[in-house]
Design a protein around this motif. Structure first.
Motif, PDB file in Angstrom:
ATOM      1  N   LYS A 284       0.827  -1.207   0.000  1.00 51.84           N
ATOM      2  CA  LYS A 284       0.000   0.000   0.000  1.00 51.84           C
ATOM      3  C   LYS A 284       0.863   1.259   0.000  1.00 51.84           C
ATOM      4  N   GLU A 285       1.890   1.226   0.837  1.00 54.02           N
ATOM      5  CA  GLU A 285       2.799   2.369   0.908  1.00 54.02           C
ATOM      6  C   GLU A 285       3.489   2.596  -0.440  1.00 54.02           C
TER       7      GLU A 285
ATOM      8  N   CYS B  16       2.348   1.894  -3.416  1.00 55.15           N
ATOM      9  CA  CYS B  16       1.411   2.506  -4.375  1.00 55.15           C
ATOM     10  C   CYS B  16       1.271   4.008  -4.122  1.00 55.15           C
ATOM     11  N   GLU B  17       1.220   4.361  -2.836  1.00 53.52           N
ATOM     12  CA  GLU B  17       1.093   5.781  -2.495  1.00 53.52           C
ATOM     13  C   GLU B  17       2.334   6.572  -2.920  1.00 53.52           C
TER      14      GLU B  17
ATOM     15  N   ILE C   5       4.435   5.729  -5.307  1.00 54.43           N
ATOM     16  CA  ILE C   5       4.472   5.788  -6.771  1.00 54.43           C
ATOM     17  C   ILE C   5       3.542   6.885  -7.291  1.00 54.43           C
ATOM     18  N   SER C   6       2.348   6.950  -6.674  1.00 58.26           N
ATOM     19  CA  SER C   6       1.383   7.970  -7.093  1.00 58.26           C
ATOM     20  C   SER C   6       1.914   9.380  -6.837  1.00 58.26           C
ATOM     21  N   ALA C   7       2.628   9.539  -5.703  1.00 57.74           N
ATOM     22  CA  ALA C   7       3.130  10.863  -5.319  1.00 57.74           C
ATOM     23  C   ALA C   7       4.289  11.337  -6.185  1.00 57.74           C
TER      24      ALA C   7
ATOM     25  N   GLU D 273       4.876  10.359  -9.445  1.00 58.91           N
ATOM     26  CA  GLU D 273       4.678  10.183 -10.880  1.00 58.91           C
ATOM     27  C   GLU D 273       5.000  11.468 -11.662  1.00 58.91           C
ATOM     28  N   HIS D 274       4.812  12.609 -10.982  1.00 59.64           N
ATOM     29  CA  HIS D 274       5.095  13.856 -11.677  1.00 59.64           C
ATOM     30  C   HIS D 274       6.585  14.198 -11.643  1.00 59.64           C
TER      31      HIS D 274
ATOM     32  N   LYS E 275      11.383   7.810 -10.021  1.00 60.01           N
ATOM     33  CA  LYS E 275      10.287   6.854  -9.941  1.00 60.01           C
ATOM     34  C   LYS E 275      10.808   5.413  -9.978  1.00 60.01           C
TER      35      LYS E 275
END
Length: 260
Positions: free
Chosen positions: A166-167, A169-170, A172-174, A176-177, A183
């Motif tokens: 879960k961590e 995924c969070e 990676i989402s944070a 991505e920019h 990344k």
């Protein structure tokens, strides 16, 4: 007359009547088939080798006393069992039944072994088996406690794995920019951590299976005959030590890597 025939002849037990004649005694369920001596359940032995060679199932089971089974079967390297078909202790050097345990050598011994181990300490097999079974109960209690602890840790590892996923995924989402290089580094770090947890969980499950298997083997020791229980315990004790070395190694690795 052969050596085995002489031994059986000297061991022959007959019932003499008041008139001086010889009468047949009532055969007990455990009576020596060679010398006809009445035997208790702990004194009776059977030859598995001879039983396997007898293809007629209608034939009764032959039992023997310690003298006759030694002279007629053990010295021929036959497979000797007790009444419950458990293997009994046989001295490979002297081809005799083992009635003692040498505490100095940590192995079973026959009467002749005692002469070559004069300075060693011997105890009867039944005394050592009683001590071994007491130790088995302690080992089972210890294994049950460690099994419970292992189950808890295994469940915790599964939770840690989910949290890490879960961590990841969070994270990676944070990022991505952010630039692609950063990344990729994060993904690699997460995958490595996940692999460590999965490896630790797999080792924990292996420890768990080992503890469960050892408990089954130790319980089998409790149901075995005196010498059979001792031999089985000596075999299980080696696996017991190896299982605990693996157990300690696994948890030390997890502590060092801060997995749990």
């Amino acid at each position: 007359m052969s050596e085995s025939q002489e031994a059986v002849s000297e061991h022959k037990d007959e019932t003499v009547t008041e008139e001086g004649g010889v009468s047949e005694r009532t055969r007990s369920p455990y009576q020596c088939s060679s010398c006809e001596m009445d035997l208790s359940v702990d004194e009776a032995y059977r030859c598995q080798t001879c039983a396997d060679q007898d293809l007629d199932p209608s034939h009764p089971i032959n039992f023997f006393c310690d003298v006759c089974v030694t002279a007629g079967h053990i010295r021929k390297q036959h497979d000797i069992r007790d009444v419950q078909s458990h293997q009994v202790g046989v001295c490979p050097e002297h081809k005799s039944l083992c009635f003692f345990y040498c505490e100095s050598c940590e192995k079973m011994a026959c009467n002749r072994c005692m002469k070559s181990h004069e300075s060693h300490k011997f105890v009867p097999i039944e005394v050592e088996v009683k001590r071994v079974k007491s130790e088995v109960f302690e080992m089972l209690d210890d294994l049950e406690k460690k099994e419970k602890l292992t189950r808890l840790k295994s469940e915790k590892l599964s939770g840690v794995s989910n949290e890490i996923q879960k961590e990841g995924c969070e994270i990676i989402s944070a990022v991505e920019h952010e630039i692609e290089i950063m990344k990729n580094r994060v993904i690699q770090r997460i995958n490595a951590k996940m692999q460590e947890v999965e490896n630790a969980a797999q080792r924990a499950n292996e420890n768990l299976l080992s503890f469960v298997s050892l408990q089954g083997n130790l319980r089998d020791v409790l149901g075995s005959s005196n010498s059979g229980a001792l031999q089985a315990f000596l075999d299980v004790k080696v696996n017991y030590r190896e299982a605990f070395r693996a157990y300690l190694s696994n948890w030390m690795t997890m502590v060092q890597k801060q997995i749990c």
